[in-house]
Design a protein around this motif. Structure first.
Motif, PDB file in Angstrom:
ATOM      1  N   SER A 268     -55.572  92.968  16.005  1.00  0.00           N
ATOM      2  CA  SER A 268     -56.508  92.847  14.881  1.00  0.00           C
ATOM      3  C   SER A 268     -57.528  91.744  15.147  1.00  0.00           C
ATOM      4  O   SER A 268     -58.718  91.891  14.848  1.00  0.00           O
ATOM      5  N   ALA A 269     -57.048  90.628  15.729  1.00  0.00           N
ATOM      6  CA  ALA A 269     -57.953  89.519  16.026  1.00  0.00           C
ATOM      7  C   ALA A 269     -58.960  89.899  17.101  1.00  0.00           C
ATOM      8  O   ALA A 269     -60.131  89.508  17.040  1.00  0.00           O
ATOM      9  N   VAL A 270     -58.526  90.672  18.107  1.00  0.00           N
ATOM     10  CA  VAL A 270     -59.439  91.131  19.157  1.00  0.00           C
ATOM     11  C   VAL A 270     -60.571  91.950  18.563  1.00  0.00           C
ATOM     12  O   VAL A 270     -61.747  91.768  18.897  1.00  0.00           O
ATOM     13  N   HIS A 271     -60.205  92.889  17.664  1.00  0.00           N
ATOM     14  CA  HIS A 271     -61.241  93.731  17.070  1.00  0.00           C
ATOM     15  C   HIS A 271     -62.217  92.906  16.245  1.00  0.00           C
ATOM     16  O   HIS A 271     -63.431  93.103  16.332  1.00  0.00           O
ATOM     17  N   SER A 272     -61.720  91.981  15.445  1.00  0.00           N
ATOM     18  CA  SER A 272     -62.598  91.170  14.608  1.00  0.00           C
ATOM     19  C   SER A 272     -63.547  90.339  15.466  1.00  0.00           C
ATOM     20  O   SER A 272     -64.744  90.229  15.176  1.00  0.00           O
ATOM     21  N   SER A 273     -63.010  89.755  16.543  1.00  0.00           N
ATOM     22  CA  SER A 273     -63.838  88.939  17.418  1.00  0.00           C
ATOM     23  C   SER A 273     -64.881  89.784  18.141  1.00  0.00           C
ATOM     24  O   SER A 273     -66.055  89.398  18.239  1.00  0.00           O
ATOM     25  N   ASN A 274     -64.472  90.959  18.634  1.00  0.00           N
ATOM     26  CA  ASN A 274     -65.410  91.825  19.339  1.00  0.00           C
ATOM     27  C   ASN A 274     -66.472  92.374  18.391  1.00  0.00           C
ATOM     28  O   ASN A 274     -67.641  92.524  18.768  1.00  0.00           O
ATOM     29  N   ASN A 275     -66.073  92.640  17.144  1.00  0.00           N
ATOM     30  CA  ASN A 275     -67.021  93.120  16.146  1.00  0.00           C
ATOM     31  C   ASN A 275     -68.076  92.054  15.866  1.00  0.00           C
ATOM     32  O   ASN A 275     -69.273  92.351  15.718  1.00  0.00           O
ATOM     33  N   ALA A 276     -67.626  90.795  15.809  1.00  0.00           N
ATOM     34  CA  ALA A 276     -68.570  89.693  15.593  1.00  0.00           C
ATOM     35  C   ALA A 276     -69.507  89.539  16.787  1.00  0.00           C
ATOM     36  O   ALA A 276     -70.706  89.261  16.629  1.00  0.00           O
ATOM     37  N   ASP A 277     -68.957  89.732  18.000  1.00  0.00           N
ATOM     38  CA  ASP A 277     -69.802  89.678  19.203  1.00  0.00           C
ATOM     39  C   ASP A 277     -70.892  90.747  19.162  1.00  0.00           C
ATOM     40  O   ASP A 277     -72.059  90.478  19.478  1.00  0.00           O
TER      41      ASP A 277
ATOM     42  N   ARG B  55     -67.321  94.553  27.410  1.00  0.00           N
ATOM     43  CA  ARG B  55     -68.283  94.013  28.373  1.00  0.00           C
ATOM     44  C   ARG B  55     -69.214  93.039  27.651  1.00  0.00           C
ATOM     45  O   ARG B  55     -69.660  93.292  26.535  1.00  0.00           O
ATOM     46  N   ARG B  56     -69.488  91.906  28.295  1.00  0.00           N
ATOM     47  CA  ARG B  56     -70.396  90.885  27.762  1.00  0.00           C
ATOM     48  C   ARG B  56     -69.936  90.362  26.392  1.00  0.00           C
ATOM     49  O   ARG B  56     -70.756  90.044  25.537  1.00  0.00           O
ATOM     50  N   SER B  57     -68.635  90.295  26.210  1.00  0.00           N
ATOM     51  CA  SER B  57     -68.104  89.723  24.977  1.00  0.00           C
ATOM     52  C   SER B  57     -67.894  88.220  25.156  1.00  0.00           C
ATOM     53  O   SER B  57     -68.054  87.672  26.252  1.00  0.00           O
ATOM     54  N   SER B  58     -67.487  87.556  24.090  1.00  0.00           N
ATOM     55  CA  SER B  58     -67.317  86.111  24.121  1.00  0.00           C
ATOM     56  C   SER B  58     -66.011  85.721  24.808  1.00  0.00           C
ATOM     57  O   SER B  58     -65.102  86.540  24.983  1.00  0.00           O
ATOM     58  N   ARG B  59     -65.916  84.454  25.171  1.00  0.00           N
ATOM     59  CA  ARG B  59     -64.690  83.946  25.797  1.00  0.00           C
ATOM     60  C   ARG B  59     -63.515  84.074  24.834  1.00  0.00           C
ATOM     61  O   ARG B  59     -62.379  84.332  25.255  1.00  0.00           O
ATOM     62  N   LYS B  60     -63.772  83.898  23.557  1.00  0.00           N
ATOM     63  CA  LYS B  60     -62.710  84.036  22.552  1.00  0.00           C
ATOM     64  C   LYS B  60     -62.113  85.443  22.584  1.00  0.00           C
ATOM     65  O   LYS B  60     -60.895  85.625  22.555  1.00  0.00           O
ATOM     66  N   THR B  61     -62.991  86.451  22.656  1.00  0.00           N
ATOM     67  CA  THR B  61     -62.518  87.836  22.702  1.00  0.00           C
ATOM     68  C   THR B  61     -61.682  88.092  23.948  1.00  0.00           C
ATOM     69  O   THR B  61     -60.622  88.726  23.888  1.00  0.00           O
ATOM     70  N   TYR B  62     -62.151  87.605  25.092  1.00  0.00           N
ATOM     71  CA  TYR B  62     -61.402  87.802  26.334  1.00  0.00           C
ATOM     72  C   TYR B  62     -60.041  87.107  26.284  1.00  0.00           C
ATOM     73  O   TYR B  62     -59.042  87.630  26.779  1.00  0.00           O
ATOM     74  N   THR B  63     -60.000  85.929  25.677  1.00  0.00           N
ATOM     75  CA  THR B  63     -58.730  85.195  25.574  1.00  0.00           C
ATOM     76  C   THR B  63     -57.739  85.956  24.698  1.00  0.00           C
ATOM     77  O   THR B  63     -56.554  86.104  25.038  1.00  0.00           O
ATOM     78  N   LEU B  64     -58.225  86.449  23.564  1.00  0.00           N
ATOM     79  CA  LEU B  64     -57.359  87.216  22.667  1.00  0.00           C
ATOM     80  C   LEU B  64     -56.892  88.510  23.328  1.00  0.00           C
ATOM     81  O   LEU B  64     -55.730  88.911  23.191  1.00  0.00           O
ATOM     82  N   LEU B  65     -57.802  89.176  24.051  1.00  0.00           N
ATOM     83  CA  LEU B  65     -57.456  90.417  24.733  1.00  0.00           C
ATOM     84  C   LEU B  65     -56.376  90.177  25.790  1.00  0.00           C
ATOM     85  O   LEU B  65     -55.409  90.946  25.895  1.00  0.00           O
ATOM     86  N   ALA B  66     -56.518  89.102  26.559  1.00  0.00           N
ATOM     87  CA  ALA B  66     -55.526  88.784  27.585  1.00  0.00           C
ATOM     88  C   ALA B  66     -54.170  88.493  26.957  1.00  0.00           C
ATOM     89  O   ALA B  66     -53.125  88.943  27.447  1.00  0.00           O
ATOM     90  N   GLY B  67     -54.184  87.751  25.848  1.00  0.00           N
ATOM     91  CA  GLY B  67     -52.931  87.455  25.165  1.00  0.00           C
ATOM     92  C   GLY B  67     -52.266  88.696  24.618  1.00  0.00           C
ATOM     93  O   GLY B  67     -51.038  88.853  24.695  1.00  0.00           O
ATOM     94  N   MET B  68     -53.074  89.608  24.074  1.00  0.00           N
ATOM     95  CA  MET B  68     -52.553  90.859  23.523  1.00  0.00           C
ATOM     96  C   MET B  68     -51.881  91.686  24.616  1.00  0.00           C
ATOM     97  O   MET B  68     -50.751  92.177  24.444  1.00  0.00           O
ATOM     98  N   LEU B  69     -52.555  91.837  25.753  1.00  0.00           N
ATOM     99  CA  LEU B  69     -52.000  92.647  26.838  1.00  0.00           C
ATOM    100  C   LEU B  69     -50.768  91.992  27.453  1.00  0.00           C
ATOM    101  O   LEU B  69     -49.823  92.680  27.862  1.00  0.00           O
ATOM    102  N   LEU B  70     -50.764  90.660  27.510  1.00  0.00           N
ATOM    103  CA  LEU B  70     -49.605  89.946  28.047  1.00  0.00           C
ATOM    104  C   LEU B  70     -48.374  90.181  27.165  1.00  0.00           C
ATOM    105  O   LEU B  70     -47.277  90.477  27.664  1.00  0.00           O
ATOM    106  N   MET B  71     -48.541  90.061  25.854  1.00  0.00           N
ATOM    107  CA  MET B  71     -47.431  90.296  24.940  1.00  0.00           C
ATOM    108  C   MET B  71     -46.968  91.737  25.015  1.00  0.00           C
ATOM    109  O   MET B  71     -45.767  92.040  24.920  1.00  0.00           O
ATOM    110  N   PHE B  72     -47.916  92.625  25.202  1.00  0.00           N
ATOM    111  CA  PHE B  72     -47.594  94.039  25.271  1.00  0.00           C
ATOM    112  C   PHE B  72     -46.783  94.364  26.518  1.00  0.00           C
ATOM    113  O   PHE B  72     -45.799  95.110  26.463  1.00  0.00           O
ATOM    114  N   THR B  73     -47.189  93.781  27.643  1.00  0.00           N
ATOM    115  CA  THR B  73     -46.466  94.002  28.892  1.00  0.00           C
ATOM    116  C   THR B  73     -45.037  93.464  28.798  1.00  0.00           C
ATOM    117  O   THR B  73     -44.079  94.120  29.236  1.00  0.00           O
ATOM    118  N   ALA B  74     -44.895  92.290  28.215  1.00  0.00           N
ATOM    119  CA  ALA B  74     -43.568  91.703  28.046  1.00  0.00           C
ATOM    120  C   ALA B  74     -42.692  92.584  27.166  1.00  0.00           C
ATOM    121  O   ALA B  74     -41.505  92.803  27.447  1.00  0.00           O
TER     122      ALA B  74
END
Length: 406
Positions: free
Chosen positions: A158-167, A374-393
């Motif tokens: 949810s946080a990824v979408h909100s951040s990307n939407n703001a971007d 693509r061309r999103s903010s660092r915040k979005t990339y950080t949230l996306l990486a965290g989401m995928l990491l939790m998902f993989t675990a």
């Protein structure tokens, strides 16, 4: 008939299912973004989705001799097993509603977030139900650690979408008049919309479009809006996430219903009537899924929802642009579901929910094919990486909890 019995075979089924179930949403997203009416796409998709179930039933379900305890597919069709059949049909109904909802959610919140949030809800609710239905054959301390990881993934999604939407909003607000990819006029460009239903290409890439605007730019977002069949610019986050959460609730119910259909934990069958095999249950499951999808999408042709275009049955029959991709998506999804159930019957349906890692695959397609993030903010990339990491675990933990059905 052929039955998966080993833990290794069950895990192999889950992994192959994961690949297939993570790919078919990308095909539907491709067609929507290319302007094909979602009603047309889903009608094509549901035909081959049923075909996959029939193929599985007539092959795996017919191998070898039929026994009273384990009858073949055709033998079971004439048996008095209607209570279990109704559970299978109920599972098909909620899956059809969930799949239909995600087709619209893909447009509003993107392929990656839709899959992550809906899959995580599926695991949190569905895995818990399956654990108790399967008489706790999975290791609880491992299983529910994985469920907790999925719950965290919901919040991050949810946080990824909100951040990307703001971007994206920032990109559109900063869109300048001298953008060489188009001319801005009150937030709309002069790009000529491309309607897939009135001609276009069938390939996975649109060479002309890629030359006009680069992934992630404001020009690309506006051009995509002109071309796609469901208009989403200016729509709030709430609509997309509401559809996604509804889809997740539907998805969380189909596997427990299928579990009840094949294992009869509530003892609804008469004495002496064998349980439905995976293949017979999957046939009934997919048949009712087909009926629900057919009724709803024929209705949506004339009474569309969520800004989808109005159409007709004649227009659907004449719409061959992209039909091959839609038919392929149905086959891919159908075989993916079948493999999930085959693995679940052997190792426990709670562990089989590991295939909900499909966002790992769909996010790959979302980034590669559609330029998501693509061309999103660092915040979005950080949230996306965290989401995928939790998902993989979560996926690794769920597979580690696999048991063995007696």
């Amino acid at each position: 008939m052929y039955m998966v019995e080993s833990k290794g075979g069950a895990i192999a089924c889950m992994l192959f299912s994961l690949l297939l179930l993570g790919t078919w949403p990308a095909l539907l997203t491709l067609l929507e973004r290319r302007g094909r009416f979602p009603q047309h796409t889903y009608l094509d998709y549901t035909i081959t989705n049923l075909l996959a179930a029939v193929i599985i039933a007539l092959t795996f379900g017919q191998f070898g001799p039929s026994t009273p305890e384990m009858p073949n597919f055709l033998t079971q069709l004439s048996q008095d097993n209607w209570p279990s059949v109704l559970f299978a049909m109920a599972g098909g109904m909620v899956l059809s509603l969930g799949n239909l909802s995600t087709q619209y959610a893909f447009a509003f919140v993107g392929l990656s977030v839709t899959e992550v949030v809906s899959a995580s809800i599926t695991v949190v609710i569905g895995t818990t139900l399956n654990y108790y239905l399967d008489d706790k054959i999975n290791k609880a301390e491992i299983l529910f650690s994985g469920v907790a990881c999925f719950l965290v993934a919901v919040c991050l999604g949810s946080a990824v979408h909100s951040s990307n939407n703001a971007d994206n909003k920032t990109k559109l607000d900063n869109y300048s008049n001298d953008c060489k990819d188009g001319v801005r006029t009150n937030g709309v460009t002069s790009f000529k919309p491309t309607n897939f239903n009135q001609g276009g290409t069938n390939g996975l890439e649109d060479r002309d479009a890629s030359e006009k605007a680069k992934f992630g730019t404001a020009a690309f977002l506006i051009e995509l809006e002109n071309r796609r069949s469901i208009k989403v610019l200016g729509k709030g986050t709430f609509i997309g996430l509401t559809i996604t959460f509804f889809a997740g609730i539907c998805f969380s119910m189909f596997s427990p219903a299928f579990n009840l259909a094949t294992n009869d934990q509530w003892h609804t069958l008469k004495d002496g009537v064998p349980h439905l095999t995976v293949y017979t249950a999957f046939f009934y499951f997919s048949s009712f899924c087909f009926v629900i999808a057919l009724v709803l999408n024929l209705t949506f042709l004339y009474y569309p929802i969520l800004n989808a275009p109005k159409s007709s049955f004649k227009a659907y029959l004449n719409d061959w642009n992209g039909r091959g991709w839609a038919l392929l998506a149905g086959l891919v999804c159908g075989f993916g579901n079948g493999l999930q159930f085959m693995g679940g019957q052997a190792a426990g349906y709670a562990a089989a929910d590991a295939v909900q890692a499909l966002p790992l695959v769909s996010t790959f397609w979302g980034v590669i094919l559609f330029g998501e993030y693509r061309r999103s903010s660092r915040k979005t990339y950080t949230l996306l990486a965290g989401m995928l990491l939790m998902f993989t675990a979560a996926v690794a933990i769920l597979m580690a909890s696999s048991g063995h059905r007696k």
